[in-house]
Design an enzyme around this catalytic site. Structure first.
Site, PDB file in Angstrom:
ATOM      1  N   ASP A  76      57.557  98.127  54.712  1.00  0.00           N
ATOM      2  CA  ASP A  76      58.487  99.253  54.756  1.00  0.00           C
ATOM      3  C   ASP A  76      57.871 100.305  55.698  1.00  0.00           C
ATOM      4  O   ASP A  76      56.676 100.236  56.013  1.00  0.00           O
ATOM      5  CB  ASP A  76      58.640  99.817  53.338  1.00  0.00           C
ATOM      6  CG  ASP A  76      59.387 101.138  53.302  1.00  0.00           C
ATOM      7  OD1 ASP A  76      60.488 101.204  53.874  1.00  0.00           O
ATOM      8  OD2 ASP A  76      58.852 102.098  52.706  1.00  0.00           O
ATOM      9  N   ASP A  94      59.149 104.251  56.081  1.00  0.00           N
ATOM     10  CA  ASP A  94      59.123 105.629  55.579  1.00  0.00           C
ATOM     11  C   ASP A  94      58.428 105.707  54.233  1.00  0.00           C
ATOM     12  O   ASP A  94      58.826 105.056  53.268  1.00  0.00           O
ATOM     13  CB  ASP A  94      60.547 106.176  55.471  1.00  0.00           C
ATOM     14  CG  ASP A  94      61.176 106.340  56.840  1.00  0.00           C
ATOM     15  OD1 ASP A  94      60.544 106.975  57.699  1.00  0.00           O
ATOM     16  OD2 ASP A  94      62.284 105.817  57.056  1.00  0.00           O
TER      17      ASP A  94
HETATM   18 MG   LIG Z   1      59.862 103.797  51.856  1.00  0.00          MG
END
Ligand SMILES: [Mg+2]
Length: 250
Positions: free
Chosen positions: A9, A11
């Site tokens: 992932d 962010d």
């Molecule tokens: Mg995230």
């Protein structure tokens, strides 16, 4: 079993991009385009339950009928202006990679473990962030960029992870995902992938009970991570390739 791939992932996981990054950029876009909207840190924490930038904008407007309705083109415009502000923040050096991210990416590359990205971030945002953090040739490190609207339904739907598994042609049990949110965890375990969570600013209090491991960070020499496995075992040190291999074989 061997570690066939690692999915990241972006962010909150690769960098703490939300509070001082995306949130600030949304507010700059609202101001620039003349919308009377400001998302403070607390409100933004709640809005993070809605995954995907355009989805987040539409959700907020749906909760505020006093605001003039937005066309799809206006949503795109806010999203584009926001993305430009986000790139500026990155280029100003306001958003750095989290502890241990560069070290682990380097180690995965030297061990030739394929790496891919699973995020709703735009290419431009990702490019700014990783060019700054990893250098101009950052794209060479990644096999697939599962970003933006590549799948129509966002996390916690497992679609993005199923998309990556199909492209890599690997068994979900031979992969580890790195995430920082409950929605990301549910997406990953929904695809059958063992998941390591490094909670971020906004997600420290979330439920990660389905995670294979929860760690304070990935750890670097001099800044060790504290981790806890689903078995209850705890320890501290570096999250390295050997550690991830145990998550797929355990
Ligand atoms: Mg995230």
């Amino acid at each position: 079993m061997t570690l066939e791939a690692v999915f990241f992932d972006v962010d909150g996981t690769i960098a703490e991009t939300e509070r001082g990054g995306h949130r600030v950029a949304y507010n700059a876009a609202f101001q620039e385009l003349g919308y009377p909207v400001h998302w403070d840190p607390e409100l933004y924490g709640k809005l993070l339950d809605v995954m995907g930038g355009k989805e987040r904008i539409r959700f907020y407007w749906s909760q505020h009928p006093e605001l003039p309705a937005l066309s799809d083109a206006q949503v795109e415009q806010i999203h584009d202006v926001k993305a430009a502000h986000f790139r500026e923040l990155v280029n100003e050096g306001r958003l750095e990679l989290r502890i241990g991210v560069k070290r682990l990416l380097d180690e995965l590359a030297s061990r030739r473990v394929p790496i891919s990205i699973a995020s709703t971030i735009t290419f431009e945002g990702l490019d700014a962030l990783l060019r700054k953090g990893l250098g101009d040739d950052w794209q060479d490190r990644f096999q697939y960029l599962g970003i933006g609207d590549v799948v129509p339904v966002k996390k916690p739907d497992p679609g993005i992870y199923l998309w990556l598994l199909e492209r890599h042609g690997v068994d979900a049990r031979d992969v580890v995902t790195l995430e920082d949110t409950r929605a990301g965890l549910l997406a990953s375990v929904g695809a059958g992938i063992p998941t390591l969570i490094t909670p971020s600013d906004y997600t420290k209090d979330q439920d990660f009970s389905e995670a294979a491991c929860v760690a304070s960070s990935l750890g670097d020499p001099g800044a060790p991570a504290h981790w806890r496995l689903s078995s209850g075992a705890e320890g501290s040190g570096l999250i390295d390739v050997g550690f991830l291999e145990k998550l797929v074989s355990g």
